[in-house]
Design an enzyme around this catalytic site. Structure first.
Site, mmCIF file in Angstrom:
data_model
loop_
_atom_site.group_PDB
_atom_site.id
_atom_site.type_symbol
_atom_site.label_atom_id
_atom_site.label_comp_id
_atom_site.label_asym_id
_atom_site.label_seq_id
_atom_site.Cartn_x
_atom_site.Cartn_y
_atom_site.Cartn_z
ATOM 1 N N SER A 11 -27.060 26.631 0.946
ATOM 2 C CA SER A 11 -26.395 27.244 1.899
ATOM 3 C C SER A 11 -25.039 27.528 1.400
ATOM 4 C CB SER A 11 -26.159 26.477 3.322
ATOM 5 O OG SER A 11 -25.631 27.148 4.113
ATOM 6 N N HIS A 71 -22.088 28.055 3.044
ATOM 7 C CA HIS A 71 -20.771 27.779 3.913
ATOM 8 C C HIS A 71 -20.811 26.094 3.530
ATOM 9 C CE1 HIS A 71 -22.618 25.579 7.347
ATOM 10 N NE2 HIS A 71 -23.637 26.270 7.083
ATOM 11 N N CYS A 104 -25.269 19.355 13.141
ATOM 12 C CA CYS A 104 -26.633 20.098 13.747
ATOM 13 C C CYS A 104 -27.328 19.144 14.621
ATOM 14 C CB CYS A 104 -27.762 20.620 12.423
ATOM 15 S SG CYS A 104 -26.985 21.387 11.370
HETATM 16 N N1 PLP Z 1 -29.936 21.154 5.350
HETATM 17 C C1 PLP Z 1 -29.153 20.352 5.148
HETATM 18 C C2 PLP Z 1 -29.168 18.984 4.155
HETATM 19 C C3 PLP Z 1 -27.650 20.340 5.825
HETATM 20 O O1 PLP Z 1 -26.953 19.511 5.613
HETATM 21 C C4 PLP Z 1 -27.830 21.276 6.440
HETATM 22 C C5 PLP Z 1 -26.426 21.442 7.225
HETATM 23 O O2 PLP Z 1 -26.045 20.674 7.847
HETATM 24 C C6 PLP Z 1 -28.805 22.315 6.690
HETATM 25 C C7 PLP Z 1 -29.952 22.411 6.070
HETATM 26 C C8 PLP Z 1 -28.614 23.798 7.447
HETATM 27 O O3 PLP Z 1 -27.961 24.576 6.753
HETATM 28 P P1 PLP Z 1 -27.572 25.805 7.340
HETATM 29 O O4 PLP Z 1 -26.358 25.938 8.372
HETATM 30 O O5 PLP Z 1 -27.040 26.737 6.321
HETATM 31 O O6 PLP Z 1 -28.689 26.492 8.219
#
Ligand code: PLP
Length: 380
Positions: A203, A205, A327
């Protein structure tokens, strides 16, 4: 202190000046649809191709293994949905410590008739031997994240893949291994080729790129698209590409990899300083293991306050930390599962806060946070 001090870099990072400038420039100069056949479209398409080529060189993988997505969640979902809709059910080995972007599929897989085998990560680490014990003739998919987003532990992906490949040789069955490397790219050195995974999610960001753009590495030609529509991204991710985001992500990845070693040294130092300052504080336990962890994440637990209370007290003092992964702030249960899977006690889990460092943090900021915690945790 009047200025906000940011220690929530695992949730997201501030976009870099270079990535922002690239985004703005691209929105202005390359706004056409890369699928359009007129001159402006072709200009956009050539930038898109350039980005894929650059990323393929940076990650040392073939260009046709890279798919631009809207985020890491979507990259994870493409892999998961592809297996979910496969004509035959099987078994997926699903570590309890995976991000919700993957564990969120558990119920759906079970509803479809799959066996979902949950794996623990004692002391924070998955055990390749445990993976080997759970591999069966039904196993079709093995998940193993590279850096855990809550604890910062670096998981033994290469060792796990070795175990899986050996099992494949013995049984003649193909097993797909997917790694969520969202918290690893540009932060700890790794090679997709050496890891020998079939797919990986990233990702922008999380490494000072823009929101709303991510990357899927996938070498398994049997993986199918999550959505329907156009033929963009070789049909694997239909939908008009976010070219300004992709160009800004490419700039951010290039920057992160070019400066990875220097940034790592700096963040290692800040992490060590934080550990040194926080360990003597009464009622504080450092949860993130000192060895085999990313220095970008430090999870601590305090006895005095539940994590939500302490994080709010820190917000009042202008420090941004997190009581878990951003999240999962609305899914405390998932957070608890991750920590208990790592053998963190329920009491410690209730008081756990995540301090996630970035390469723009300073020694002064780290000292100020340690002083603030010392003030809040000392006395009655
Ligand atoms: N996977 C992991 C290990 C993460 O830390 C995160 C974000 O917190 C994500 C996936 C999700 O990322 P995105 O915001 O790009 O969907």
């Amino acid at each position: 202190m009047t200025e906000m001090v940011y220690f929530d870099n695992a949730a997201t990072t501030r976009i870099s000046r270079k990535a922002l400038d690239t985004y703005n420039m691209a929105s202005d100069a390359y706004w056409a649809n890369p699928s359009s056949l007129h001159h402006e479209g072709l200009k956009a398409k050539s930038k898109l191709d350039e980005c894929r080529k650059k990323l393929s060189l940076l990650l040392a993988v073939p260009e046709d293994t890279l798919t631009f997505t809207s985020c890491a969640t979507e990259a994870d979902s493409i892999i998961m949905e592809s297996f979910l809709w496969a004509p035959q059910c099987g078994e997926v080995l699903m570590p309890n410590i995976e991000h919700g972007a993957l564990t969120g599929f558990t119920r759906l897989f079970r509803q479809k008739g799959w066996t979902v085998t949950a794996l623990d990560a004692p002391q924070g680490f998955l055990d390749p031997e445990d993976v080997r014990r759970h591999l069966s003739e039904k196993t079709r998919l093995v998940l193993c994240m590279l850096v855990n987003n809550v604890m910062g532990t670096i998981e033994p992906v290469a060792e796990i893949v070795k175990v899986v490949r050996k099992f494949e040789q013995e049984t003649g069955r193909k097993i797909h291994v997917h790694t969520d490397a969202t918290q690893a790219l540009g932060k700890i050195p790794f090679s997709l080729v050496s890891l020998d995974v079939d797919s990986a999610a990233f990702s922008a960001h999380k490494l000072h790129g823009p929101k709303g753009v991510g990357l899927l590495y996938n070498r398994n030609k049997a993986i199918t698209a999550l959505s329907r529509g156009g033929e963009q991204e070789a049909g694997l991710r239909p939908g008009t590409e976010n070219l300004p985001g992709i160009m800004a992500m490419t700039a951010a990845v290039e920057d992160a990899l070019d400066n990875e070693e220097t940034n790592l040294e700096k963040v290692r130092h800040l992490n060590a300083l934080l550990r040194e300052r926080l360990s003597p504080l009464q009622g504080v336990t450092i949860l993130t293991p000192a060895e085999r962890s990313s220095p970008y994440i430090l999870n601590i637990s305090t006895e005095k306050y539940p994590s939500e209370v302490l994080t709010r007290m820190l917000y009042d003092k202008d420090f941004c930390v997190s009581s878990g992964s951003a999240c999962s702030n609305n899914a405390k249960q998932h957070q608890g599962t991750i920590l208990s899977s790592m053998q963190v006690s329920p009491k410690q889990s209730r008081g756990s806060i995540r301090i996630s460092l970035g390469n723009d943090n300073t020694e002064e900021e780290v000292m100020a946070l340690a002083d603030a915690l010392s003030g809040l945790l000392g006395g009655d």
